[in-house]
Motif scaffolding. Structure first.
Motif, mmCIF file in Angstrom:
data_model
loop_
_atom_site.group_PDB
_atom_site.id
_atom_site.type_symbol
_atom_site.label_atom_id
_atom_site.label_comp_id
_atom_site.label_asym_id
_atom_site.label_seq_id
_atom_site.Cartn_x
_atom_site.Cartn_y
_atom_site.Cartn_z
ATOM 1 N N GLU A 156 11.315 -4.497 -6.412
ATOM 2 C CA GLU A 156 11.905 -5.655 -7.042
ATOM 3 C C GLU A 156 11.931 -6.811 -6.389
ATOM 4 O OE1 GLU A 156 11.393 -5.391 -10.064
ATOM 5 O OE2 GLU A 156 11.731 -3.375 -10.653
ATOM 6 N N ILE A 157 11.955 -6.691 -4.934
ATOM 7 C CA ILE A 157 12.030 -7.973 -3.960
ATOM 8 C C ILE A 157 10.786 -8.655 -3.561
ATOM 9 C CG2 ILE A 157 14.503 -7.559 -3.661
ATOM 10 C CD1 ILE A 157 13.858 -6.518 -1.011
ATOM 11 N N ILE A 158 9.703 -7.675 -3.811
ATOM 12 C CA ILE A 158 8.244 -7.909 -3.452
ATOM 13 C C ILE A 158 8.139 -8.707 -2.220
ATOM 14 C CG2 ILE A 158 6.431 -9.530 -4.255
ATOM 15 C CD1 ILE A 158 7.228 -7.647 -6.588
ATOM 16 N N GLY A 159 8.325 -7.505 -1.192
ATOM 17 C CA GLY A 159 8.073 -7.880 0.162
ATOM 18 C C GLY A 159 6.750 -7.305 0.366
ATOM 19 N N ASP A 160 6.286 -7.364 1.712
ATOM 20 C CA ASP A 160 4.912 -7.039 2.177
ATOM 21 C C ASP A 160 5.319 -5.799 3.118
ATOM 22 O OD1 ASP A 160 5.949 -8.259 4.322
ATOM 23 O OD2 ASP A 160 4.202 -9.542 4.407
ATOM 24 N N ASP A 161 6.461 -5.330 3.414
ATOM 25 C CA ASP A 161 6.541 -4.335 4.126
ATOM 26 C C ASP A 161 5.816 -2.918 3.602
ATOM 27 O OD1 ASP A 161 8.131 -2.334 6.039
ATOM 28 O OD2 ASP A 161 9.244 -1.939 4.201
ATOM 29 N N PHE A 162 6.091 -2.750 2.306
ATOM 30 C CA PHE A 162 5.839 -1.226 1.847
ATOM 31 C C PHE A 162 4.080 -1.477 1.964
ATOM 32 C CE2 PHE A 162 4.028 0.542 -2.054
ATOM 33 C CZ PHE A 162 4.398 1.956 -1.877
ATOM 34 N N GLY A 163 3.329 -2.368 1.800
ATOM 35 C CA GLY A 163 2.153 -2.727 1.779
ATOM 36 C C GLY A 163 1.565 -2.398 3.261
ATOM 37 N N LEU A 341 4.021 -10.133 -10.303
ATOM 38 C CA LEU A 341 3.598 -9.695 -9.342
ATOM 39 C C LEU A 341 3.933 -7.970 -9.306
ATOM 40 C CD1 LEU A 341 5.389 -12.062 -6.787
ATOM 41 C CD2 LEU A 341 3.209 -12.109 -7.815
ATOM 42 N N SER A 342 3.399 -7.196 -8.437
ATOM 43 C CA SER A 342 3.424 -5.849 -8.342
ATOM 44 C C SER A 342 3.097 -5.373 -6.916
ATOM 45 C CB SER A 342 2.850 -5.088 -9.227
ATOM 46 O OG SER A 342 1.535 -4.837 -9.133
ATOM 47 N N ASP A 343 3.150 -4.159 -6.534
ATOM 48 C CA ASP A 343 2.621 -3.740 -5.176
ATOM 49 C C ASP A 343 0.953 -3.908 -5.180
ATOM 50 O OD1 ASP A 343 4.869 -2.690 -4.034
ATOM 51 O OD2 ASP A 343 4.981 -1.085 -5.361
ATOM 52 N N ALA A 344 0.164 -4.102 -6.249
ATOM 53 C CA ALA A 344 -1.197 -4.402 -6.178
ATOM 54 C C ALA A 344 -1.367 -5.526 -5.375
ATOM 55 C CB ALA A 344 -1.599 -4.430 -7.849
ATOM 56 N N ASN A 345 -0.619 -6.626 -5.563
ATOM 57 C CA ASN A 345 -1.009 -7.866 -4.725
ATOM 58 C C ASN A 345 -0.726 -7.467 -3.066
ATOM 59 O OD1 ASN A 345 0.781 -8.759 -7.115
ATOM 60 N ND2 ASN A 345 -0.230 -10.759 -6.317
ATOM 61 N N HIS A 346 -0.190 -6.319 -2.757
ATOM 62 C CA HIS A 346 -0.167 -6.107 -1.192
ATOM 63 C C HIS A 346 -1.209 -4.748 -0.871
ATOM 64 C CE1 HIS A 346 3.181 -8.809 -0.726
ATOM 65 N NE2 HIS A 346 3.751 -8.324 -1.766
ATOM 66 N N LEU A 347 -1.794 -4.370 -1.889
ATOM 67 C CA LEU A 347 -2.416 -3.102 -1.658
ATOM 68 C C LEU A 347 -4.072 -3.311 -2.162
ATOM 69 C CD1 LEU A 347 0.022 -0.334 -2.875
ATOM 70 C CD2 LEU A 347 -0.623 -1.040 -0.394
ATOM 71 N N TRP A 348 -4.403 -4.414 -2.640
ATOM 72 C CA TRP A 348 -5.810 -4.248 -3.262
ATOM 73 C C TRP A 348 -6.497 -4.455 -2.511
ATOM 74 C CZ3 TRP A 348 -9.066 -8.558 -2.602
ATOM 75 C CH2 TRP A 348 -8.508 -9.548 -2.015
ATOM 76 N N GLN A 349 -6.558 -4.781 -1.051
ATOM 77 C CA GLN A 349 -7.512 -4.927 0.001
ATOM 78 C C GLN A 349 -7.889 -3.516 0.492
ATOM 79 O OE1 GLN A 349 -5.800 -7.790 2.618
ATOM 80 N NE2 GLN A 349 -7.072 -9.553 1.507
ATOM 81 N N LEU A 350 -6.908 -2.483 0.168
ATOM 82 C CA LEU A 350 -7.417 -1.021 0.772
ATOM 83 C C LEU A 350 -8.619 -0.507 0.057
ATOM 84 C CD1 LEU A 350 -4.006 0.485 1.010
ATOM 85 C CD2 LEU A 350 -5.245 -0.202 2.799
ATOM 86 N N ALA A 351 -8.929 -0.750 -1.073
ATOM 87 C CA ALA A 351 -9.793 -0.041 -2.328
ATOM 88 C C ALA A 351 -9.809 -0.970 -3.412
ATOM 89 C CB ALA A 351 -9.226 1.229 -2.356
ATOM 90 N N PRO A 352 -10.697 -0.572 -4.328
ATOM 91 C CA PRO A 352 -10.714 -1.162 -5.704
ATOM 92 C C PRO A 352 -9.368 -0.788 -6.532
ATOM 93 C CG PRO A 352 -12.865 -0.129 -5.266
ATOM 94 C CD PRO A 352 -11.937 0.116 -3.951
ATOM 95 N N THR A 353 -8.705 -1.606 -7.041
ATOM 96 C CA THR A 353 -7.370 -1.366 -7.665
ATOM 97 C C THR A 353 -7.115 -1.749 -9.261
ATOM 98 O OG1 THR A 353 -6.762 -2.172 -5.486
ATOM 99 C CG2 THR A 353 -4.991 -2.194 -7.509
#
Length: 403
Positions: A156-163, A341-353
């Motif tokens: 909910e605070i949209i950081g990039d750490d989780f990604g 925004l969601s975690d997709a903003n930080h994870l999409w470069q891993l794979a098709p999302t």
């Protein structure tokens, strides 16, 4: 794949999925309530353990937050399919108590109200239901697949750490990234999100000169006045054609009306689908630093940036599997962009999302209920769990068995 077999399995496990959701909702997991977030993670890990998932907790770098949760079923190895959810909500304990916001089943409305029912504890329960159904109806697919369930402690605070920590556990690459934020349904069909806007956040500070507003007004430099002159230009960067919005969300300044204010500050966010459109606005905002017309000193600072998830050919190809799965159920799935925004903003470069794969609900981030019914709290529609579970399961079988 036998649709009716998946349907029967999902229906069989639905009561357990909703009971799991009820127990999740009973725990306050406001982002800064680290104990609550960790309790949700432990409950989630215990629910997935009988499916053969091993749990790992990883600290979040944001002070005062809980731990990210990673649940792994390695199968036959290879790149994982990443199923993404989050453990935190936006509701402080005080707000839940003030509004008596808790698990509230309303069968006559076809809804269950409660904090996180759709955002995103409902997504967590749906992931569990999908995997249970796959283990029953497609055991070979379930067992041989490398699954990684990733639950953000501070989405909910949209950081990039989780990604970053998720990417580490994937070795920098995945087979697909599937985000289980809530997914609406309307007359067109079930919405599957295939892109999200990016966002930058800005702060503009004005430093003026204090003076007595009566006898020495001419000696002062009004910081609020300096801001007021440039705020319309900032807001004017909203451009529908460029799919860009600017929202000035906070303005503060001054102390009392008989003193020329020497300080003022404004904060805003800018969102855009295309990186170039966001960069164009950011370039303008950066040039605001300098001396205002009335002599105040202006300092513009970008305080946050979240890159857009632009979608594209690969995500649309992945969406096609969900489109086909919906058709097998005599339903429709539609590809949609989303501004949030969601975690997709930080994870999409891993794979098709894909995103929006969770259950249907509404009023996310809302706890109030008005007497006239014009405002309702967050809810999920339990009737959406089985069709969404079956659709996701069918598409996952297609993904895993594709040559």
């Amino acid at each position: 794949m036998n649709v009716s077999l998946l349907q029967s399995s999902a229906e069989k496990h639905l009561p357990a999925a909703l009971d799991f959701l009820r127990r999740l909702v009973a725990i306050n997991s406001f982002t800064s309530n680290s104990e609550g977030v960790d309790e949700v993670a432990r409950l989630t890990a215990a629910a997935f353990a009988p499916l053969g998932f091993e749990a790992e907790l990883a600290p979040c770098v944001t002070p005062g937050t809980g731990h990210h949760l990673f649940l792994t079923h390695r199968g036959q190895g290879g790149e994982p399919i990443v199923l993404v959810t989050h453990s935190d909500t936006v509701f402080p304990p005080e707000e839940e108590r003030l509004n008596d916001f808790k698990w509230d089943e309303r069968p006559e409305e076809g809804r269950i109200y409660g904090p996180g029912t759709v955002d995103n504890k409902g997504g967590t329960a749906l992931i569990w239901l999908i995997l249970q159904s796959l283990r029953d109806a497609a055991p070979d697919v379930f067992e041989r697949t490398h699954w990684l369930v990733a639950a953000n402690a501070a989405e909910e605070i949209i950081g990039d750490d989780f990604g970053r920590v998720t990417a580490e556990r994937c070795g920098g690459k995945a087979r697909a990234v599937l985000v289980f934020e809530g997914g609406p349904v309307d007359e067109r069909g079930w919405h599957i999100v295939t892109s999200r806007k990016g966002r930058s956040t800005w702060r503009l500070s004005a430093e003026g000169k204090a003076a007595h507003a009566g006898s020495k007004h001419h000696e002062g430099i009004n910081a609020i006045d300096a801001l007021a002159r440039v705020l319309p230009d900032i807001a004017a960067l909203t451009n529908a054609e460029a799919e860009r919005t600017v929202n000035i969300g906070m303005v503060q300044g001054g102390t009392v009306v008989n003193r020329v204010p020497h300080e003022a500050v404004a904060e805003w966010e800018c969102r855009a689908t295309e990186p170039a459109a966001l960069q164009h606005a950011d370039d303008f905002f950066a040039e605001l630093s300098g001396t205002a017309a009335n002599g105040a000193k202006l300092t513009a600072e970008r305080v946050g940036i979240t890159a857009a998830w632009p979608g594209g050919v690969e995500s649309e190809a992945l969406f096609h599997l969900w489109h086909e799965a919906a058709a097998m159920m005599n339903l429709a799935a539609v590809s949609v962009p989303r501004g949030g925004l969601s975690d997709a903003n930080h994870l999409w470069q891993l794979a098709p999302t894909l995103d929006g794969l969770g259950p249907y609900g509404g009023n996310a981030h809302c706890s109030e209920r008005s007497a006239d019914g014009s405002k309702l709290p967050e809810y999920v529609e339990p009737g959406s769990f089985v069709p969404k579970a079956v659709m996701n399961a069918l598409a996952l079988v297609k993904l895993v068995t594709a040559p």
